[in-house]
Design an enzyme around this catalytic site. Structure first.
Site, short mmCIF file in Angstrom:
data_model
loop_
_atom_site.label_atom_id
_atom_site.label_comp_id
_atom_site.label_asym_id
_atom_site.label_seq_id
_atom_site.Cartn_x
_atom_site.Cartn_y
_atom_site.Cartn_z
N GLU A 177 -17.88 79.41 51.62
CA GLU A 177 -18.09 79.82 53.02
C GLU A 177 -19.58 79.85 53.37
OE1 GLU A 177 -15.88 83.51 53.47
OE2 GLU A 177 -14.11 82.37 54.00
N GLU A 384 -8.34 78.56 51.22
CA GLU A 384 -8.04 79.99 51.31
C GLU A 384 -7.16 80.19 52.53
OE1 GLU A 384 -11.13 82.95 51.29
OE2 GLU A 384 -12.33 81.81 49.85
C1 BG6 Z 1 -13.02 84.89 52.33
C2 BG6 Z 1 -13.77 84.97 51.03
O1 BG6 Z 1 -13.88 85.24 53.37
O2 BG6 Z 1 -11.97 85.77 52.55
C3 BG6 Z 1 -13.06 85.70 49.91
O3 BG6 Z 1 -14.14 83.69 50.58
C4 BG6 Z 1 -12.34 86.90 50.49
O4 BG6 Z 1 -14.00 86.04 48.94
C5 BG6 Z 1 -11.30 86.39 51.48
O5 BG6 Z 1 -11.77 87.72 49.54
C6 BG6 Z 1 -10.40 87.46 52.04
O6 BG6 Z 1 -11.19 88.47 52.60
P1 BG6 Z 1 -11.01 89.97 52.20
O7 BG6 Z 1 -12.12 90.67 52.82
O8 BG6 Z 1 -9.69 90.38 52.74
O9 BG6 Z 1 -11.02 90.01 50.71
#
Ligand code: BG6
Length: 486
Positions: A177, A384
């Site tokens: 990211e 993701e």
């Molecule tokens: C993304 C990141 O922004 O979202 C991850 O690359 C992160 O590292 C994921 O864990 C989910 O966000 P969060 O804050 O719910 O863990």
């Protein structure tokens, strides 16, 4: 019955070292910035501390102890039928201080063993070279990526891993990211620019930035672009089979209304927070709109003569991104604010939100896959995606998570539509396929996994792994190549 996904589609899951490995100081690993960030939850913001405070929890220190459980975990991924496993290497396992002369052998051996384990099951690793965990020493000594010397240290690190893991890894992502570097919180998590004085994960009350701080922020990002481009070139030199991608945090916005002012503001927001990084990484030069933004914001980046050539010579092979939620942009100050993944937008009345306020928008996934593919025409991966939710373990040990299944089903259906639209989507690795520490809140209760890990927000639990309903559902989905989503 749904239509099949293309043959060879990479179904899988994703993790990041600092959120799952634990063993933060084991076998020669050095400290990363992430190791200095405290636990939190929905109400308590995470804090960065130089000194470790006694009695305070730093969740990366143990996380889910994947470092000692990886064989068991990868076996479970294989049981689900994973074709791809996105993971990251902790830079500080390879170079504990970032600027060491020699790499740490034990760190190199650990990841070799992880990749061999993947190979055993025919799982293709997708490796993020650095995921929100700059070596603490580089952040402290050089003010992180604001200093150009970090480019050389990163390149040296890349050379080691590209050489050591040749034949075991094919797909790489240079920075997780990378566009979070445009945000205030990114200066801590992503670029390690400690002079920004961002010490809290407060996404609402932002600090007033000086021109100097803004300039350092965008200079750090510029240095990451150069480092990424050099890594792409180096990877191709070391192994012509290597494919290197960019990884963009899906900060997606719609205009709140068709008011041309809202349209324009949305376009500007999307340009700077979302598209600028991939425009540079895919096309090898800054986009037309960047300079005006820098001028208006009094941002000065110290460019060097050779930079343009470096960027041009290191264009990425594919595009990857995270996708959780969308927001809206309004020029009306009264419009309601809603929480999001490192961005804030106005609440979209057509969408429902997760318990953490992230607005769920599966149709937006199809929409943005099309938008991005039109822009770059490169193979794409959704690396993701998922629903952070609280899970309940029943007395018999089962975990029923229909909400997660529903979320995934809807997003997978929309990916299928996008493929039908003509988008060259080649992989899907939903986030936190095994429960891990949340990046934004530093807690365990915000779970994404298909595999449950017995650990709570206070750090208690047996760390035992178990299968949620979504585990069996995703297994069926993969087995049927996306046709059986019931
Ligand atoms: C993304 C990141 O922004 O979202 C991850 O690359 C992160 O590292 C994921 O864990 C989910 O966000 P969060 O804050 O719910 O863990």
């Amino acid at each position: 019955m749904n239509k099949e996904f293309p043959k060879g589609f990479f179904w899988g899951g994703a993790t990041a070292a600092n959120q799952c490995e634990g063993a933060w100081d084991v076998d020669g690993k050095g400290e990363s910035v992430a190791d200095h960030i405290t636990a939190g939850d929905r109400k308590t913001v995470r804090r960065f501390t130089h000194k470790f405070e006694e009695g305070t929890q730093y969740p990366s220190h143990e996380a889910i102890d994947y470092y000692h459980h990886y064989k068991e975990d990868i076996a479970m991924f294989a049981e689900m039928g994973f074709k791809m496993f996105r993971m990251s290497i902790a830079w500080t396992r390879i170079f504990p201080n970032g600027d060491d002369n020699e790499p740490n052998k034990k760190g190199i051996e650990f990841y070799r063993s992880v990749f061999e384990e993947c190979k055993k099951y025919g799982i293709e690793p997708l490796v993020t070279i650095t995921h929100y965990e700059m070596p603490y020493n580089l952040a402290k000594k050089y003010d992180g990526w604001a200093d150009r010397r970090c480019i050389d240290y990163y390149e040296k690190y890349c050379k080691v891993i590209f050489t050591e893991y040749k034949g075991l890894v094919k797909y790489w992502l240079t920075f997780n990211e990378i566009n979070t570097g445009t945000t205030q919180i990114g200066t801590l998590m992503s670029t390690g620019v400690l002079s920004s004085n961002v010490v809290k994960f407060d996404l609402v009350n932002l600090i007033e930035e000086t021109d100097e701080q803004k300039s350092r922020k965008f200079s750090a990002l510029h240095n990451q672009f150069l480092a990424s481009a050099k890594a792409v070139k180096l990877a191709h030199e070391i192994d012509t089979k290597y494919k290197v991608g960019c990884m963009i945090g899906g900060l997606f916005n719609y205009p709140f209304t068709p008011n041309p002012q809202d349209m324009l503001e949305t376009q500007k927001r999307m340009q700077i927070s979302n598209y600028m990084c991939s425009d540079v990484m895919v096309r090898g030069h800054y986009p037309h709109y960047a300079q005006r933004y820098f001028n208006e914001q009094n941002i000065e980046i110290a460019l060097k003569d050779n930079d343009a050539k470096v960027l041009k010579d290191g264009c990425v092979d594919f595009y990857s991104f995270s996708y959780y939620a969308t927001g809206c942009v309004s020029t009306d100050p009264e419009a309601l604010k809603t929480a999001g993944n490192l961005f804030f937008g106005v609440a979209n009345p057509h969408l429902k939100a997760s318990e953490w306020g992230w607005q769920i928008d599966e149709v937006g996934l199809r929409y943005f896959l099309n938008e991005i593919y039109t822009r770059y025409e490169l193979p794409m991966m959704v690396v993701e995606n998922g629903l952070g939710a609280v899970d309940t373990v029943e007395e018999d040990g089962s975990i029923h998570d229909p909400y997660r299944i529903e979320y995934m089903r809807r997003h997978i259906e929309q990916m299928r539509e996008a493929i039908e639209d003509g988008v060259d989507l080649i992989g899907y690795t939903p986030w936190g396929c095994i429960d891990l520490v949340s990046a934004s809140t530093g807690e365990m209760h915000k779970r994404y996994g298909m595999i449950y890990v017995d650990k709570d927000n206070d750090g208690n639990g047996t760390l035992e792994r178990s299968r949620k309903d979504s585990f069996y559902w995703y297994k069926k989905c993969i087995e049927s190549n996306g046709t059986d989503l019931d």
